[in-house]
Design a protein around this motif. Structure first.
Motif, PDB file in Angstrom:
ATOM      1  N   GLU A   4       0.828  -1.206   0.000  1.00 52.31           N
ATOM      2  CA  GLU A   4       0.000   0.000   0.000  1.00 52.31           C
ATOM      3  C   GLU A   4       0.866   1.260   0.000  1.00 52.31           C
ATOM      4  O   GLU A   4       0.584   2.231  -0.718  1.00 52.31           O
ATOM      5  N   ALA A   5       1.930   1.242   0.784  1.00 53.28           N
ATOM      6  CA  ALA A   5       2.800   2.421   0.884  1.00 53.28           C
ATOM      7  C   ALA A   5       3.578   2.677  -0.402  1.00 53.28           C
ATOM      8  O   ALA A   5       4.037   3.807  -0.642  1.00 53.28           O
ATOM      9  N   SER A   6       3.711   1.669  -1.248  1.00 48.60           N
ATOM     10  CA  SER A   6       4.479   1.830  -2.489  1.00 48.60           C
ATOM     11  C   SER A   6       3.681   2.518  -3.596  1.00 48.60           C
ATOM     12  O   SER A   6       4.251   2.893  -4.617  1.00 48.60           O
ATOM     13  N   LEU A  58      -1.630   3.317   5.419  1.00 50.21           N
ATOM     14  CA  LEU A  58      -1.599   2.993   6.849  1.00 50.21           C
ATOM     15  C   LEU A  58      -0.192   3.135   7.424  1.00 50.21           C
ATOM     16  O   LEU A  58      -0.011   3.580   8.557  1.00 50.21           O
ATOM     17  N   ALA A  59       0.808   2.775   6.635  1.00 52.80           N
ATOM     18  CA  ALA A  59       2.198   2.839   7.115  1.00 52.80           C
ATOM     19  C   ALA A  59       2.798   4.233   7.036  1.00 52.80           C
ATOM     20  O   ALA A  59       3.932   4.449   7.486  1.00 52.80           O
ATOM     21  N   SER A  60       2.059   5.199   6.498  1.00 54.68           N
ATOM     22  CA  SER A  60       2.604   6.550   6.324  1.00 54.68           C
ATOM     23  C   SER A  60       2.792   7.262   7.658  1.00 54.68           C
ATOM     24  O   SER A  60       3.643   8.146   7.776  1.00 54.68           O
ATOM     25  N   LYS A  61       1.977   6.907   8.642  1.00 53.37           N
ATOM     26  CA  LYS A  61       2.062   7.543   9.961  1.00 53.37           C
ATOM     27  C   LYS A  61       2.152   6.463  11.027  1.00 53.37           C
ATOM     28  O   LYS A  61       1.526   5.402  10.907  1.00 53.37           O
ATOM     29  N   SER A  62       2.911   6.743  12.074  1.00 54.95           N
ATOM     30  CA  SER A  62       3.078   5.742  13.130  1.00 54.95           C
ATOM     31  C   SER A  62       1.753   5.414  13.802  1.00 54.95           C
ATOM     32  O   SER A  62       1.507   4.271  14.191  1.00 54.95           O
TER      33      SER A  62
END
Length: 376
Positions: free
Chosen positions: A218-220, A230-234
């Motif tokens: 998803e982050a890619s 979802l992985a963009s922010k802690s």
């Protein structure tokens, strides 16, 4: 549910902190498991991680319990916030990460318990808003039949879903026939030129490792570039990991995947609750977009749902009009913003809140139109 005397049991309503250490999680989880209308987003495995990491102000869990046995019969998170822009009212707490507003309602609960829920939720304001409420649910039926309340459905919308059994199979056959069937099969054959193609469902002990792969996928893509993955922010990463771990340990998470060789090119994370499948998050590798990996996976998920023991309904959770999933999942789930008001000014209160909501929607549309013009 009745008391020993044969009449309706007494209903005790309480507002609890959903993050308090001594919360009776067993009772909450039991209600979530048994609810007449499954809603994983109001259960402890989702709501506690979400509030722990994402905040969102003063959210309280309203619980209606049998005063004799203590059994939880109805529950929902409540927060005071504007229906639109200006008018704050008690509202069941939904978010973009969980757009299902159905209160957890025990199958043995009845009108007296729903009435007590409304009275406690509305409080002195005499009004309660329930956004994203599936209108065909048992809970919605009780709420809309409350004798003491003025009822208004402010907004109705229809999002992609699909049914079970023969009706669901007919929906699949209608979606996957003719030119679309021929084209999807052709694209899958072309994809096989890139390497061995596999479609698989992941459950059990493998979930957490495969969810990490979903996060990376998803982050890619575009969500990563726009900082909305979802992985963009802690906060969102931690909340989602805890949720998948908690729900997965109870058998309520499934991940469907499409791979070329060992390479993951599409992944769909679903929550499974009471025979309902909620398609929570999907991601795909944009370098393979010409093969329609998202659509290929959604069709596979459709088939997996139909084959699932005890399956009843699949909810896409997608925005109405979603260009990819609506042509494939031909059912529609109707949801609405339900307003309930009591007292001598009940109708006036509902009209004020309806106007406030309409104003916000108008401004949102204007903002979207402006953004489109700027981009063009």
């Amino acid at each position: 549910m009745t008391s020993e005397s044969g009449g309706p049991s007494e209903a005790d309503a309480r507002l609890l902190d959903p993050l308090q250490d001594d919360l009776p999680l067993v009772a909450w989880q039991a209600l979530s498991e048994d609810a007449a209308d499954p809603n994983p987003f109001f259960g402890p495995s989702f709501l506690r991680p979400y509030l722990s990491h994402m905040g969102r102000g003063r959210v309280r869990l309203l619980v209606v319990a049998d005063s004799l046995t203590g059994q939880w019969l109805m529950a929902a998170p409540i927060r005071s916030r504007p229906v639109g822009l200006l008018v704050p009212v008690p509202t069941t707490f939904t978010t973009d990460y969980g757009p299902v507003g159905t209160p957890l309602l025990h199958p043995d609960a009845g009108a007296i318990h729903v009435q007590r829920f409304f009275q406690a939720a509305a409080g002195k304001s005499g009004i309660l808003a329930l956004p994203h409420l599936p209108l065909a649910s048992r809970a919605a039926g009780f709420l809309m039949d409350l004798e003491e309340a003025d009822v208004a459905v402010v907004e109705r919308s229809y999002r992609a879903s699909h049914d079970c059994g023969a009706k669901g199979q007919s929906q699949f056959d209608d979606a996957f026939k003719g030119k679309r069937r021929k084209e999807m099969k052709r694209l899958l054959r072309r994809l096989e030129d890139e390497g061995p193609v596999s479609l698989e469902t992941i459950e059990g002990d493998r979930l957490q490792a495969h969810f990490e792969q979903f996060l990376a996928l998803e982050a890619s893509g575009w969500k990563g570039r726009e900082n909305t993955a979802l992985a963009s922010k802690s906060q969102t990463a931690d909340f989602s990991r805890e949720t998948v771990a908690a729900m997965g340990s109870a058998g309520h998470v499934r991940i469907d995947e499409l791979r070329v060789g060992e390479k993951l090119i599409a992944s769909l994370v679903s929550f499974v609750d009471g025979g309902h499948v909620f398609a929570w998050k999907i991601a795909f590798d944009e370098t393979y977009a010409r093969y329609s990996p998202g659509a290929q996976l959604v069709l596979f998920t459709f088939q997996q749902n139909l084959a699932m023991q005890g399956f009843k309904l699949a909810d896409s959770l997608a925005i109405p009009g979603h260009s990819m999933i609506e042509p494939l999942w031909r059912g529609r789930r109707e949801t609405g913003l339900l307003l309930l008001s009591s007292g001598s000014t009940a109708t006036f209160k509902n009209r004020i809140c309806s106007a406030d909501f309409a104003l916000e929607q108008t401004l949102r549309r204007l903002a979207r139109d402006i953004r489109k013009k700027v981009r063009s």
